[in-house]
Design an enzyme around this catalytic site. Structure first.
Site, short mmCIF file in Angstrom:
data_model
loop_
_atom_site.label_atom_id
_atom_site.label_comp_id
_atom_site.label_asym_id
_atom_site.label_seq_id
_atom_site.Cartn_x
_atom_site.Cartn_y
_atom_site.Cartn_z
N TRP A 170 0.80 -1.23 0.00
CA TRP A 170 0.00 0.00 0.00
C TRP A 170 0.83 1.27 0.00
O TRP A 170 0.35 2.34 -0.37
CB TRP A 170 -0.99 0.00 1.17
CG TRP A 170 -0.39 -0.02 2.54
CD1 TRP A 170 0.29 -1.02 3.12
CD2 TRP A 170 -0.45 1.04 3.50
NE1 TRP A 170 0.68 -0.67 4.39
CE2 TRP A 170 0.23 0.59 4.66
CE3 TRP A 170 -1.01 2.32 3.51
CZ2 TRP A 170 0.37 1.37 5.80
CZ3 TRP A 170 -0.88 3.10 4.65
CH2 TRP A 170 -0.19 2.63 5.78
N TYR A 223 -5.47 1.81 -2.88
CA TYR A 223 -4.14 2.16 -2.37
C TYR A 223 -3.44 3.15 -3.30
O TYR A 223 -3.53 3.05 -4.52
CB TYR A 223 -3.27 0.91 -2.18
CG TYR A 223 -3.69 0.05 -1.00
CD1 TYR A 223 -4.54 0.52 0.01
CD2 TYR A 223 -3.23 -1.26 -0.88
CE1 TYR A 223 -4.91 -0.28 1.08
CE2 TYR A 223 -3.59 -2.07 0.19
CZ TYR A 223 -4.44 -1.57 1.16
OH TYR A 223 -4.81 -2.37 2.22
N HIS A 262 -13.48 -4.85 1.49
CA HIS A 262 -12.53 -4.08 2.30
C HIS A 262 -13.09 -3.66 3.65
O HIS A 262 -12.38 -3.67 4.67
CB HIS A 262 -12.09 -2.84 1.50
CG HIS A 262 -10.75 -2.31 1.89
ND1 HIS A 262 -9.96 -1.61 1.01
CD2 HIS A 262 -10.06 -2.38 3.03
CE1 HIS A 262 -8.84 -1.25 1.63
NE2 HIS A 262 -8.88 -1.71 2.85
N SER A 266 -12.60 -8.10 5.11
CA SER A 266 -11.65 -7.35 5.93
C SER A 266 -12.42 -6.48 6.91
O SER A 266 -13.42 -5.86 6.54
CB SER A 266 -10.75 -6.49 5.03
OG SER A 266 -9.75 -5.84 5.79
N ASN A 267 -11.98 -6.48 8.15
CA ASN A 267 -12.60 -5.65 9.19
C ASN A 267 -14.05 -6.04 9.47
O ASN A 267 -14.85 -5.21 9.92
CB ASN A 267 -12.54 -4.16 8.79
CG ASN A 267 -11.13 -3.71 8.48
OD1 ASN A 267 -10.26 -3.78 9.31
ND2 ASN A 267 -10.89 -3.28 7.25
N GLN A 296 -9.29 -9.98 7.05
CA GLN A 296 -8.08 -9.19 7.33
C GLN A 296 -8.41 -8.13 8.37
O GLN A 296 -9.21 -7.23 8.11
CB GLN A 296 -7.52 -8.57 6.05
CG GLN A 296 -6.21 -7.86 6.30
CD GLN A 296 -5.52 -7.32 5.04
OE1 GLN A 296 -5.14 -6.15 4.98
NE2 GLN A 296 -5.38 -8.16 4.03
#
Lengths: 306, 306, 306
Positions: free
Chosen positions: C24, C59, C134, C164-165, C186
Site C-alpha cells: 500500500w 491504495y 474491504h 476485511s474488518n 483481514q
C-alpha cells in the site's frame, strides 16, 4: 402503496403493509376518540396503504386496544383486509393493574394466554395477526414461553409470533424452542439512532430473513426540533437530499433512509394525523442513492465511514 | 435438599447437588485443618445436601486439594456419594511453581494431563467428576485442548468437561472440537453483579441446556458490609422481600434470587461455617415471586426495567 | 521461509506465504517506481519467502495496482508462483473518482464486477487469487453481494473470497449466502492492539478454520517511536524477550508474537525496504515460549491476566 410493496412475514400468506400505523398515541393528552372517529382513522390509513396496525396491551395505560376495538366493531371493512399486531409481557405499575407493585416483565405461559385473551376482547376480534414479546424478560424460561406461544397459535388466536427489543442471542434462544419462525423483531432505529447497523441486529435479521419492524423511525420527533449538534447536522443533510430529489418534507427522506436498507425494515409510523402520515407515506416513492444514504449516515455519526 | 433438587449435567447420570460447596478458603488465614476436621466438614456438607465440592488446582496457593484429599482419605463415606469438581489452566507466580515467571494460562494437552494427574494425587481419588478450564486462554489451540480433554475423559480420570469465565463465543469454539457437551460454565453472578443477564451468557446456557455454576453468589461479601449506594439499596430490597416471606437472613434471599432463574444456576457457596451454610441452604425452600425478583433487580441496577 | 510455512486457504490448493507483503505504500511520498524497480521488489520479496502481495483498489489514491502491474508485466517469473490479493468496496472522495461526493462503501454486484475488472487491468493479470470486501457495508444486500462474488469466481477472475474488518456476525451473514467458504478476514492486530483476542474475532476464525490476515502488525510504527506508557512497556518487554532469545530486532519479536497464535495469523508486512523485511521475516525462526507471549500481553494491557 401497492400490493408489491407488502412484506411477507412467513410462508403461510401473512404479510404486512410496507409501512405500519402505530396507534400508541390514540388516547394521548386526554383524547377520547369516538368509535366513528376510530373507524374513520382506519379507513384513512387504508387509503394511504397502511393496512397493518401496531398495538400493545399497555398503550394508553392499557386503554388503546379497547378504544381501537370499539371503532373496529363498527367499521364497515373486512377484518381480513387489515393486520393487527399487539404485544405482551410488560407489566406496568398502573391504576389499571393494582397488583403490579414494581414494573416487570412476564413471559410465563399463563400471562401470555391471559394477555392474548384480553387483547382479543379489547380489540373485538377473533385473532391477532402478530403477537410480539414486548421486551426481553431476564426470567424467560424458553421452554415455558415457547409452549405458551405455541398454544395461542394452535388455538388460532394468533397467526404468527415476533419479538421486540431482543438481541440476536435472545432471539436464538427463543427460536430454538419454537417449531415456527420468529417473524419480526421490532427495534428502535432512525437517522439519529443507528445502533442496529453495528450491533448485529440487522445482520441477524437479514441472515435469518425476518423483516425488522422499526419503532421511533423519526427519532421521537427531536429530529425536527432538537438543537443538539447531531440533530442539526442530520436535518441539514436530510434537507440537502430533499432538495436534490425535489422533496420538501424531511420526514419522508428520513423514512426513505430506512426503506433503503436491504433488511426490509418496516417503519411504524407514530402520527395519527392524515397529512403527516401522507407525507411519510410519500417516502415509498423515494429511492435514495447510495451516496445520499451515506451522506445522511455521516451527518448522524459526525464522521466519514472508516 | 432432596434428590429432586439435583441438577443433571449430562445424559450419563452425572449430576450435582442443587448448591455446591466451594472450598477455596479451606486454608485461608493460615488455617491448617486436620484430616479429621476435613472429614467432618464433608459430612456436615452432605447433611446439608451439599454433595458437590468445588476445587481448583490453584486454591490455597496450590494447597487446598491436598488438604481436602487428606480428609477424604480418612472419610468413612463412599466416593460415589459425592462429586469433585476441579480446574486447571491458571499458572500462578508462586513459591509452589518457581518456573512461573508471569501469571499466565496453559490449555496445552500436556498441562491438562499433568494438572489432572496432580489433582487426582492431591485429592486422593481415582476420578474427578467435572474438570473445568479455569479461564479462557487467548492462546488456546482448540484442537489440541480438545484432544487433551478427550484424553483425560477416555482414560477415566475425568467424567465430564466444563469451563469457567468463558464467553459464548469461546464455548462455541471449544465445543466445536469435542465429541461430548461442555456441561457447565462457572461464572460470576449475584444480586450485585447481574451482567450475565444481559451479556448473552445465560441465553447461551439455556439454549444449549447446560447449567451454569455461579461463583461469588453473594457478591463477595460486600453485600452485607458495603456502604455503596447499590449495596445499600440491594440490602434494603432483600430485607423487604425477607420480611414478606418471613425469612430473616438476607443471604438466603440472595441465593434464592439466583435459584429463581430458569437457566438452573448452581451457586457455589464459599463459606465453611456450618451455620452460615445452613442459612444459605434454606434458600432451597424459598420461591421468590416474579415481582420480588424484579424488585431486587431494580435495587441492583438502580432503575426500573425499560 | 519454506513450503511447510505456507497457509492453505481452501481445499482447492490455494495457499498464501506465511507472511504477506503489503504494497500500500508503493507510491508514498511521491514515489514513482519504474517497472524494473517493481519487478526487482517482487524478486526480493520472493527471495525472502514472501510470495503473496496484498493490494486494494484504493491504495495510493487508486494508483498502486497499476504501478505494481507495470512491474509485473515485465517481470520474468511465473504468475502461478505468486499470489495477488486485492480489495473492493471502499469509495474514496478522490480526484480519481470525481463521482464520489462522500466517502462510502459499495458492495453491489455491479461495483464488485467493475472493480474486479479494473483491478485485473491494472495488475496486468488474468486472475486475482483472493478478493476481499474491504470494509463491512451497512447497506450490504447479502443476496446481491454473494451473487456478485460468485460471478467473479465462476468466471475465473477470482480464485477465492475473503473479507476485511468484518465482525463474526457480518461474516456469518455473508457466508450464509455463499456456496464456498470465506477464506480470510483481514483485521488489525499487534502487540499494542489486542482487541481480536477478546472480541470473538479469533474464536470465530479458529472455529471455522479460516486464517485471519493481520494489518498493521507492528502497530503502525508507533511501537518503535511512541512515548506513551503502553508503547514504552511493550518495547521493554519485546527487548527482554529479544535478549532471552538472542534477537536484537524487536520487530521480529512483535511478528513472532502474532505467529505464535493458534488461529494461524498471517501478518501483512507494510515495509518495502529489503533490510526491514528481512528482519521481520526472521520472526519465522523464532518460537516464543508461552510465558514470553504472556509477558508481552501483560506489557500491552498493563496488568496480569485475571
Amino acid at each position: 402503496m401497492s400490493a408489491q410493496n407488502r412484506i411477507p412475514l412467513n410462508s403461510e400468506g401473512l404479510s404486512l403493509s410496507r409501512l405500519v400505523l402505530g396507534v400508541w398515541r390514540l388516547l394521548d393528552q386526554g383524547a377520547k376518540p369516538s368509535a366513528a372517529e376510530v373507524a374513520r382513522l382506519i379507513d384513512e390509513a387504508i387509503a394511504l396503504g397502511l393496512t397493518s396496525f401496531d398495538h400493545a396491551d399497555i398503550y394508553g395505560n392499557y386503554g388503546v386496544e379497547a378504544a381501537f376495538g370499539a371503532g373496529l366493531a363498527g367499521w364497515s371493512g373486512k377484518r381480513q383486509s387489515i393486520e393487527l399486531i399487539t404485544k405482551c409481557d410488560i407489566m406496568l405499575t398502573s391504576s389499571q393493574r393494582p397488583d403490579n407493585r414494581v414494573k416487570h416483565y412476564d413471559t410465563s405461559a399463563a400471562h401470555i394466554k391471559t394477555s392474548v385473551d384480553r387483547s382479543l376482547q379489547n380489540l373485538k376480534t377473533d385473532y391477532i395477526d402478530v403477537l410480539l414479546l414486548h421486551r426481553p424478560d431476564p426470567l424467560m424460561d424458553a421452554d415455558e414461553t415457547a409452549a405458551g406461544l405455541q398454544d395461542v397459535v394452535k388455538t388460532g388466536k394468533v397467526r404468527a409470533i415476533g419479538v421486540s427489543n431482543f438481541t440476536p442471542s435472545q432471539i436464538d434462544l427463543l427460536a430454538s424452542r419454537l417449531p415456527f419462525p420468529v417473524v419480526t423483531n421490532q427495534i428502535e432505529m432512525s437517522v439519529t439512532s443507528t445502533a442496529p447497523l453495528d450491533d448485529g441486529s440487522l445482520d441477524h435479521a437479514q441472515r435469518l430473513r425476518y423483516a425488522p419492524m422499526i419503532w421511533s423511525p423519526l427519532g421521537g420527533g427531536s429530529l425536527f426540533t432538537g438543537t443538539g449538534e447531531q440533530e442539526q447536522r442530520v436535518r441539514a443533510a436530510l434537507q440537502t437530499v430533499g432538495d436534490e430529489l425535489g422533496v420538501d418534507d424531511i420526514s419522508a427522506i428520513a423514512i426513505a433512509w430506512l426503506l433503503r436498507h436491504p433488511a426490509r425494515l418496516i417503519p411504524v409510523l407514530g402520527s395519527l394525523k392524515r397529512e403527516r402520515l401522507a407525507k411519510m407515506v410519500s417516502a415509498l416513492d423515494i429511492k435514495l442513492e447510495r451516496q445520499q444514504w451515506f451522506a445522511i449516515l455521516k451527518a448522524s455519526t459526525g464522521q466519514d465511514v472508516a
